[in-house]
Design a protein around this motif. Structure first.
Motif, PDB file in Angstrom:
ATOM      1  N   ASP A 278      43.327   4.793 -19.636  1.00 37.49           N
ATOM      2  CA  ASP A 278      43.972   5.147 -20.913  1.00 37.49           C
ATOM      3  C   ASP A 278      43.613   6.565 -21.333  1.00 37.49           C
ATOM      4  O   ASP A 278      44.474   7.326 -21.784  1.00 37.49           O
ATOM      5  CB  ASP A 278      43.563   4.166 -22.018  1.00 37.49           C
ATOM      6  CG  ASP A 278      44.202   2.799 -21.873  1.00 37.49           C
ATOM      7  OD1 ASP A 278      45.148   2.651 -21.064  1.00 37.49           O
ATOM      8  OD2 ASP A 278      43.741   1.863 -22.568  1.00 37.49           O
TER       9      ASP A 278
ATOM     10  N   ALA B 260      45.320   9.075 -18.974  1.00 37.51           N
ATOM     11  CA  ALA B 260      46.765   9.105 -19.244  1.00 37.51           C
ATOM     12  C   ALA B 260      47.060   9.870 -20.536  1.00 37.51           C
ATOM     13  O   ALA B 260      48.015  10.658 -20.589  1.00 37.51           O
ATOM     14  CB  ALA B 260      47.315   7.683 -19.322  1.00 37.51           C
ATOM     15  N   ALA B 261      46.241   9.657 -21.552  1.00 34.94           N
ATOM     16  CA  ALA B 261      46.436  10.380 -22.819  1.00 34.94           C
ATOM     17  C   ALA B 261      46.247  11.877 -22.619  1.00 34.94           C
ATOM     18  O   ALA B 261      47.007  12.695 -23.145  1.00 34.94           O
ATOM     19  CB  ALA B 261      45.469   9.851 -23.877  1.00 34.94           C
TER      20      ALA B 261
ATOM     21  N   ALA C 185      46.624  13.558 -19.770  1.00 35.40           N
ATOM     22  CA  ALA C 185      47.747  14.053 -18.965  1.00 35.40           C
ATOM     23  C   ALA C 185      49.010  14.186 -19.806  1.00 35.40           C
ATOM     24  O   ALA C 185      49.769  15.155 -19.650  1.00 35.40           O
ATOM     25  CB  ALA C 185      47.980  13.119 -17.778  1.00 35.40           C
ATOM     26  N   TYR C 186      49.227  13.265 -20.725  1.00 35.64           N
ATOM     27  CA  TYR C 186      50.429  13.295 -21.555  1.00 35.64           C
ATOM     28  C   TYR C 186      50.440  14.534 -22.459  1.00 35.64           C
ATOM     29  O   TYR C 186      51.459  15.219 -22.568  1.00 35.64           O
ATOM     30  CB  TYR C 186      50.532  12.015 -22.394  1.00 35.64           C
ATOM     31  CG  TYR C 186      51.728  12.018 -23.314  1.00 35.64           C
ATOM     32  CD1 TYR C 186      53.024  11.964 -22.793  1.00 35.64           C
ATOM     33  CD2 TYR C 186      51.567  12.105 -24.687  1.00 35.64           C
ATOM     34  CE1 TYR C 186      54.130  11.980 -23.628  1.00 35.64           C
ATOM     35  CE2 TYR C 186      52.670  12.122 -25.530  1.00 35.64           C
ATOM     36  CZ  TYR C 186      53.949  12.068 -24.999  1.00 35.64           C
ATOM     37  OH  TYR C 186      55.042  12.095 -25.828  1.00 35.64           O
ATOM     38  N   VAL C 187      49.297  14.840 -23.069  1.00 33.10           N
ATOM     39  CA  VAL C 187      49.247  16.019 -23.938  1.00 33.10           C
ATOM     40  C   VAL C 187      49.436  17.287 -23.104  1.00 33.10           C
ATOM     41  O   VAL C 187      50.115  18.222 -23.529  1.00 33.10           O
ATOM     42  CB  VAL C 187      47.949  16.065 -24.776  1.00 33.10           C
ATOM     43  CG1 VAL C 187      47.869  17.354 -25.587  1.00 33.10           C
ATOM     44  CG2 VAL C 187      47.886  14.867 -25.712  1.00 33.10           C
TER      45      VAL C 187
ATOM     46  N   LEU D 188      51.254  17.492 -20.432  1.00 30.24           N
ATOM     47  CA  LEU D 188      52.689  17.514 -20.132  1.00 30.24           C
ATOM     48  C   LEU D 188      53.460  18.082 -21.323  1.00 30.24           C
ATOM     49  O   LEU D 188      54.348  18.931 -21.151  1.00 30.24           O
ATOM     50  CB  LEU D 188      53.194  16.116 -19.778  1.00 30.24           C
ATOM     51  CG  LEU D 188      54.704  16.003 -19.531  1.00 30.24           C
ATOM     52  CD1 LEU D 188      55.130  16.855 -18.345  1.00 30.24           C
ATOM     53  CD2 LEU D 188      55.092  14.541 -19.308  1.00 30.24           C
ATOM     54  N   LEU D 189      53.110  17.655 -22.523  1.00 26.18           N
ATOM     55  CA  LEU D 189      53.755  18.208 -23.729  1.00 26.18           C
ATOM     56  C   LEU D 189      53.469  19.699 -23.862  1.00 26.18           C
ATOM     57  O   LEU D 189      54.348  20.480 -24.247  1.00 26.18           O
ATOM     58  CB  LEU D 189      53.267  17.473 -24.985  1.00 26.18           C
ATOM     59  CG  LEU D 189      53.687  16.020 -25.136  1.00 26.18           C
ATOM     60  CD1 LEU D 189      53.038  15.415 -26.386  1.00 26.18           C
ATOM     61  CD2 LEU D 189      55.205  15.898 -25.200  1.00 26.18           C
TER      62      LEU D 189
ATOM     63  N   SER E 119      49.054  18.228 -30.285  1.00 26.44           N
ATOM     64  CA  SER E 119      48.234  17.069 -30.626  1.00 26.44           C
ATOM     65  C   SER E 119      47.323  17.459 -31.781  1.00 26.44           C
ATOM     66  O   SER E 119      47.098  18.651 -32.017  1.00 26.44           O
ATOM     67  CB  SER E 119      47.372  16.656 -29.425  1.00 26.44           C
ATOM     68  OG  SER E 119      46.516  15.569 -29.754  1.00 26.44           O
TER      69      SER E 119
ATOM     70  N   ARG F 212      41.710  15.922 -27.117  1.00 25.70           N
ATOM     71  CA  ARG F 212      42.884  16.349 -26.359  1.00 25.70           C
ATOM     72  C   ARG F 212      43.147  17.838 -26.575  1.00 25.70           C
ATOM     73  O   ARG F 212      43.490  18.567 -25.642  1.00 25.70           O
ATOM     74  CB  ARG F 212      44.130  15.556 -26.771  1.00 25.70           C
ATOM     75  CG  ARG F 212      44.028  14.058 -26.591  1.00 25.70           C
ATOM     76  CD  ARG F 212      44.069  13.598 -25.138  1.00 25.70           C
ATOM     77  NE  ARG F 212      42.816  13.456 -24.471  1.00 25.70           N
ATOM     78  CZ  ARG F 212      42.071  12.337 -24.418  1.00 25.70           C
ATOM     79  NH1 ARG F 212      42.444  11.242 -25.048  1.00 25.70           N
ATOM     80  NH2 ARG F 212      40.946  12.320 -23.735  1.00 25.70           N
TER      81      ARG F 212
END
Length: 191
Positions: free
Chosen positions: A9, A12-13, A15-17, A19-20, A164, A169
């Motif tokens: 988790d 993934a969090a 990596a997501y930020v 990506l944004l 974020s 992050r």
């Protein structure tokens, strides 16, 4: 507690930020890297400042540029204003903590130099005062902060806003941005 799921988790969090960040700030990061390369090419210096984890990021980025990042090349004049405890405590004692970076910027920063101000919240008083002193000195300013930007966003010449408000992050992305800036600078100056 499922430790493996928790790790997944968190990764993934993160990596997501990132990506944004890729989708929303790539152009802003590229522009900042090119500007910083021009500052160094002109024989000028870059100064970094921030608090806590951001202070550590300043030191890390300065070390990559003073020593080397990926290429063997000449040293670049890049200084973290977060490292001299005698200076920081003397200024804090004599002028107040809000002046810790501004006083150093007044001492060293000149027209044509650049500052990189890092604040996870965008509202650190001593970082904002450092930016104000840089503007007075005629230096270009880059701010790294969160998606809201705080007061830093409108205080700097160029802001990179991590998409974020989660402190960990934002800080992870600030270091990634720092590495990307180092890569761009080296590619521009030493390719």
């Amino acid at each position: 507690m499922d430790a493996k799921a928790r790790v997944e988790d968190q990764l993934a969090a993160s990596a997501y930020v990132k990506l944004l960040l890729l989708q929303k700030q790539s152009a802003a990061i590229a522009e900042a890297g090119l500007k910083l390369a021009k500052v160094f090419k002109a024989g000028r210096s870059v100064f970094l400042f921030g608090n806590g984890g951001s202070a550590a990021d300043c030191q890390h980025i300065a070390a990559e540029l003073e020593a080397r990042f990926l290429r063997e090349r000449r040293a670049l004049p890049c200084h973290a204003l977060t490292t001299n405890t005698s200076t920081l405590t003397a200024i804090g004692n004599d002028y107040g903590y809000e002046r810790t970076f501004a006083r150093q910027v007044e001492a060293y920063c000149r027209k044509g130099d650049a500052v990189i101000a890092i604040s996870t919240s965008g509202n650190s008083p001593n970082v904002l005062e450092g930016v104000k002193a840089a503007r007075k000195a005629g230096a270009w300013s880059l701010g790294l902060t969160n998606e809201k930007g705080g007061k830093l966003k409108s205080s700097v010449d160029h802001a990179i806003l991590v998409p974020s408000t989660d402190t960990q992050r934002v800080q992870e992305c600030h270091m990634a941005i720092g590495h990307i800036l180092c890569d761009l600078i080296e590619a521009q100056l030493f390719a």
